[in-house]
Design a protein around this motif. Sequence first.
Motif, PDB file in Angstrom:
ATOM      1  N   ASN A  87       5.654  -2.078  -3.467  1.00 48.04           N
ATOM      2  CA  ASN A  87       6.451  -1.173  -4.284  1.00 48.04           C
ATOM      3  C   ASN A  87       5.565  -0.428  -5.275  1.00 48.04           C
ATOM      4  OD1 ASN A  87       8.976  -1.379  -6.837  1.00 48.04           O
ATOM      5  ND2 ASN A  87       8.995  -0.015  -5.072  1.00 48.04           N
ATOM      6  N   GLY A  88       4.497  -1.081  -5.740  1.00 45.50           N
ATOM      7  CA  GLY A  88       3.540  -0.412  -6.629  1.00 45.50           C
ATOM      8  C   GLY A  88       2.881   0.776  -5.948  1.00 45.50           C
ATOM      9  N   PHE A  89       2.562   0.642  -4.658  1.00 43.21           N
ATOM     10  CA  PHE A  89       2.007   1.739  -3.866  1.00 43.21           C
ATOM     11  C   PHE A  89       3.027   2.863  -3.775  1.00 43.21           C
ATOM     12  CE2 PHE A  89      -0.011   2.704   0.601  1.00 43.21           C
ATOM     13  CZ  PHE A  89      -0.427   3.941   0.151  1.00 43.21           C
ATOM     14  N   GLN A  90       4.273   2.503  -3.498  1.00 42.26           N
ATOM     15  CA  GLN A  90       5.328   3.504  -3.388  1.00 42.26           C
ATOM     16  C   GLN A  90       5.492   4.283  -4.700  1.00 42.26           C
ATOM     17  OE1 GLN A  90       8.302   0.634  -2.364  1.00 42.26           O
ATOM     18  NE2 GLN A  90       7.962   0.806  -0.161  1.00 42.26           N
ATOM     19  N   ILE A  91       5.384   3.577  -5.824  1.00 48.01           N
ATOM     20  CA  ILE A  91       5.500   4.226  -7.129  1.00 48.01           C
ATOM     21  C   ILE A  91       4.343   5.182  -7.365  1.00 48.01           C
ATOM     22  CG2 ILE A  91       5.523   3.842  -9.628  1.00 48.01           C
ATOM     23  CD1 ILE A  91       6.886   1.118  -9.018  1.00 48.01           C
ATOM     24  N   GLU A 106       9.130   1.625  11.302  1.00 52.43           N
ATOM     25  CA  GLU A 106       9.519   2.171  12.597  1.00 52.43           C
ATOM     26  C   GLU A 106      10.616   1.338  13.252  1.00 52.43           C
ATOM     27  OE1 GLU A 106       6.515   4.714  15.207  1.00 52.43           O
ATOM     28  OE2 GLU A 106       6.334   2.559  15.587  1.00 52.43           O
ATOM     29  N   SER A 107      10.570   0.026  13.036  1.00 54.42           N
ATOM     30  CA  SER A 107      11.561  -0.881  13.617  1.00 54.42           C
ATOM     31  C   SER A 107      12.893  -0.833  12.876  1.00 54.42           C
ATOM     32  CB  SER A 107      11.044  -2.312  13.586  1.00 54.42           C
ATOM     33  OG  SER A 107      10.899  -2.752  12.241  1.00 54.42           O
ATOM     34  N   LEU A 108      12.906  -0.196  11.695  1.00 47.78           N
ATOM     35  CA  LEU A 108      14.068  -0.164  10.799  1.00 47.78           C
ATOM     36  C   LEU A 108      14.431  -1.559  10.302  1.00 47.78           C
ATOM     37  CD1 LEU A 108      16.385   2.480  12.530  1.00 47.78           C
ATOM     38  CD2 LEU A 108      14.571   2.830  10.835  1.00 47.78           C
ATOM     39  N   LYS A 109      13.481  -2.489  10.367  1.00 52.05           N
ATOM     40  CA  LYS A 109      13.709  -3.849   9.901  1.00 52.05           C
ATOM     41  C   LYS A 109      12.697  -4.224   8.826  1.00 52.05           C
ATOM     42  CE  LYS A 109      15.520  -5.513  14.346  1.00 52.05           C
ATOM     43  NZ  LYS A 109      15.306  -6.483  15.461  1.00 52.05           N
ATOM     44  N   PHE A 110      13.109  -5.096   7.934  1.00 49.01           N
ATOM     45  CA  PHE A 110      12.196  -5.645   6.934  1.00 49.01           C
ATOM     46  C   PHE A 110      11.233  -6.594   7.639  1.00 49.01           C
ATOM     47  CE2 PHE A 110      10.783  -8.480   3.582  1.00 49.01           C
ATOM     48  CZ  PHE A 110      10.649  -7.645   2.483  1.00 49.01           C
ATOM     49  N   VAL A 140       2.290  -9.124   4.542  1.00 48.83           N
ATOM     50  CA  VAL A 140       3.091  -7.956   4.182  1.00 48.83           C
ATOM     51  C   VAL A 140       4.532  -8.399   3.976  1.00 48.83           C
ATOM     52  CG1 VAL A 140       1.657  -6.266   5.393  1.00 48.83           C
ATOM     53  CG2 VAL A 140       3.545  -7.371   6.600  1.00 48.83           C
ATOM     54  N   ALA A 141       5.276  -7.625   3.205  1.00 51.12           N
ATOM     55  CA  ALA A 141       6.700  -7.894   2.990  1.00 51.12           C
ATOM     56  C   ALA A 141       7.345  -6.593   2.518  1.00 51.12           C
ATOM     57  CB  ALA A 141       6.895  -9.001   1.951  1.00 51.12           C
ATOM     58  N   HIS A 142       7.834  -5.793   3.453  1.00 48.33           N
ATOM     59  CA  HIS A 142       8.412  -4.506   3.085  1.00 48.33           C
ATOM     60  C   HIS A 142       9.342  -3.955   4.164  1.00 48.33           C
ATOM     61  CE1 HIS A 142       4.489  -3.373   5.094  1.00 48.33           C
ATOM     62  NE2 HIS A 142       5.348  -2.658   5.798  1.00 48.33           N
ATOM     63  N   GLY A 143      10.195  -3.053   3.714  1.00 49.40           N
ATOM     64  CA  GLY A 143      11.078  -2.345   4.634  1.00 49.40           C
ATOM     65  C   GLY A 143      10.722  -0.882   4.770  1.00 49.40           C
ATOM     66  N   GLU A 144       9.930  -0.383   3.794  1.00 49.61           N
ATOM     67  CA  GLU A 144       9.509   1.019   3.812  1.00 49.61           C
ATOM     68  C   GLU A 144       8.002   1.084   3.591  1.00 49.61           C
ATOM     69  OE1 GLU A 144      11.820   3.576   1.264  1.00 49.61           O
ATOM     70  OE2 GLU A 144      13.648   2.449   1.649  1.00 49.61           O
ATOM     71  N   GLY A 145       7.256   0.789   4.631  1.00 50.96           N
ATOM     72  CA  GLY A 145       5.794   0.783   4.533  1.00 50.96           C
ATOM     73  C   GLY A 145       5.129   1.676   5.545  1.00 50.96           C
ATOM     74  N   VAL A 189      -7.989   4.571  -8.096  1.00 50.47           N
ATOM     75  CA  VAL A 189      -6.589   4.218  -7.879  1.00 50.47           C
ATOM     76  C   VAL A 189      -6.429   3.809  -6.412  1.00 50.47           C
ATOM     77  CG1 VAL A 189      -4.196   5.009  -7.902  1.00 50.47           C
ATOM     78  CG2 VAL A 189      -5.796   5.841  -9.641  1.00 50.47           C
ATOM     79  N   LEU A 190      -5.947   2.595  -6.201  1.00 48.41           N
ATOM     80  CA  LEU A 190      -5.724   2.096  -4.837  1.00 48.41           C
ATOM     81  C   LEU A 190      -4.263   1.724  -4.659  1.00 48.41           C
ATOM     82  CD1 LEU A 190      -6.709   0.937  -2.038  1.00 48.41           C
ATOM     83  CD2 LEU A 190      -6.968  -1.254  -3.214  1.00 48.41           C
ATOM     84  N   GLY A 191      -3.682   2.191  -3.567  1.00 48.49           N
ATOM     85  CA  GLY A 191      -2.353   1.765  -3.170  1.00 48.49           C
ATOM     86  C   GLY A 191      -2.447   1.102  -1.807  1.00 48.49           C
ATOM     87  N   MET A 192      -1.774  -0.042  -1.652  1.00 50.54           N
ATOM     88  CA  MET A 192      -1.779  -0.736  -0.363  1.00 50.54           C
ATOM     89  C   MET A 192      -0.454  -1.459  -0.181  1.00 50.54           C
ATOM     90  SD  MET A 192      -4.522  -3.793  -1.220  1.00 50.54           S
ATOM     91  CE  MET A 192      -4.400  -4.536   0.423  1.00 50.54           C
ATOM     92  N   MET A 193       0.027  -1.522   1.052  1.00 50.63           N
ATOM     93  CA  MET A 193       1.278  -2.218   1.318  1.00 50.63           C
ATOM     94  C   MET A 193       1.091  -3.730   1.412  1.00 50.63           C
ATOM     95  SD  MET A 193       3.585  -0.063   1.003  1.00 50.63           S
ATOM     96  CE  MET A 193       4.933  -1.181   1.392  1.00 50.63           C
ATOM     97  N   PRO A 194       0.071  -4.267   2.053  1.00 55.65           N
ATOM     98  CA  PRO A 194      -0.116  -5.720   2.093  1.00 55.65           C
ATOM     99  C   PRO A 194      -0.362  -6.291   0.689  1.00 55.65           C
ATOM    100  CG  PRO A 194      -1.388  -4.662   3.819  1.00 55.65           C
ATOM    101  CD  PRO A 194      -0.915  -3.573   2.900  1.00 55.65           C
ATOM    102  N   HIS A 195      -0.082  -7.577   0.527  1.00 59.84           N
ATOM    103  CA  HIS A 195      -0.106  -8.254  -0.771  1.00 59.84           C
ATOM    104  C   HIS A 195      -1.359  -9.123  -0.952  1.00 59.84           C
ATOM    105  CE1 HIS A 195       4.092  -7.504  -2.195  1.00 59.84           C
ATOM    106  NE2 HIS A 195       4.304  -7.315  -0.898  1.00 59.84           N
TER     107      HIS A 195
END
Length: 228
Positions: A87-91, A106-110, A140-145, A189-195
Amino acid sequence: MKFAVIVFPGSNCDIDMYHAVKDELGCEVEYVWHDAGSLEGFDGILLPGGFSYGDYLRSGAIARFSNVMKEVVKAAEAGKPVLGVCNGFQILLEAGLLPGAMRRNESLKFICRPVELKVENNGTLFSAEYNEGEVITIPVAHGEGNYYCDDETLARLKGNNQIVFTYHGENPNGSLENIAGITNEKGNVLGMMPHPERAVDELLGGADGLKLFQSIVKQWREAHVVNA
């Protein structure tokens, strides 16, 4: 080195981030609420994962207007390291600190599981402790990545070597060019989806994320000594 963990209504990975910095790095860290009017005294800024403001409108869209984001922008412009995870990346994307946008998986799934990443660029202050081409495992843990950008932006990302991490083997969300993490042109500044904060101790299932935080601290200390 002193870190700020920014807490928005709906953040849920702030404690993980705090633990990674305090207990694994041994650095100073404080939670900073979204309405804070200053980030003075902090050397690094961390935007954790979660569902800021319930992901209303779209992920990160409301958090981008939080009072503290003015200070995050100032910190980034001053060259301080700013890390946004999930979510930090998304922000950071919504705030214009990084180029591109996020779409639904793409799968439309979390999705919530460990994935393999390849270190594409170990010349950044976030990745210097890794080897170029090294394959690491981070959850990873996201629905919009599903990262997306136009052709011109993609060419610029490649030309400036701003793509730091890509998904290796399996692309879990359909992200363009397997992109998992990017920096701004300045590289602070780095944004990444994995945790990475969820992979800092073998007790958590792996410690591949710890080197990212160690890279930040080492680069900051080296610069601090040089400028002292």
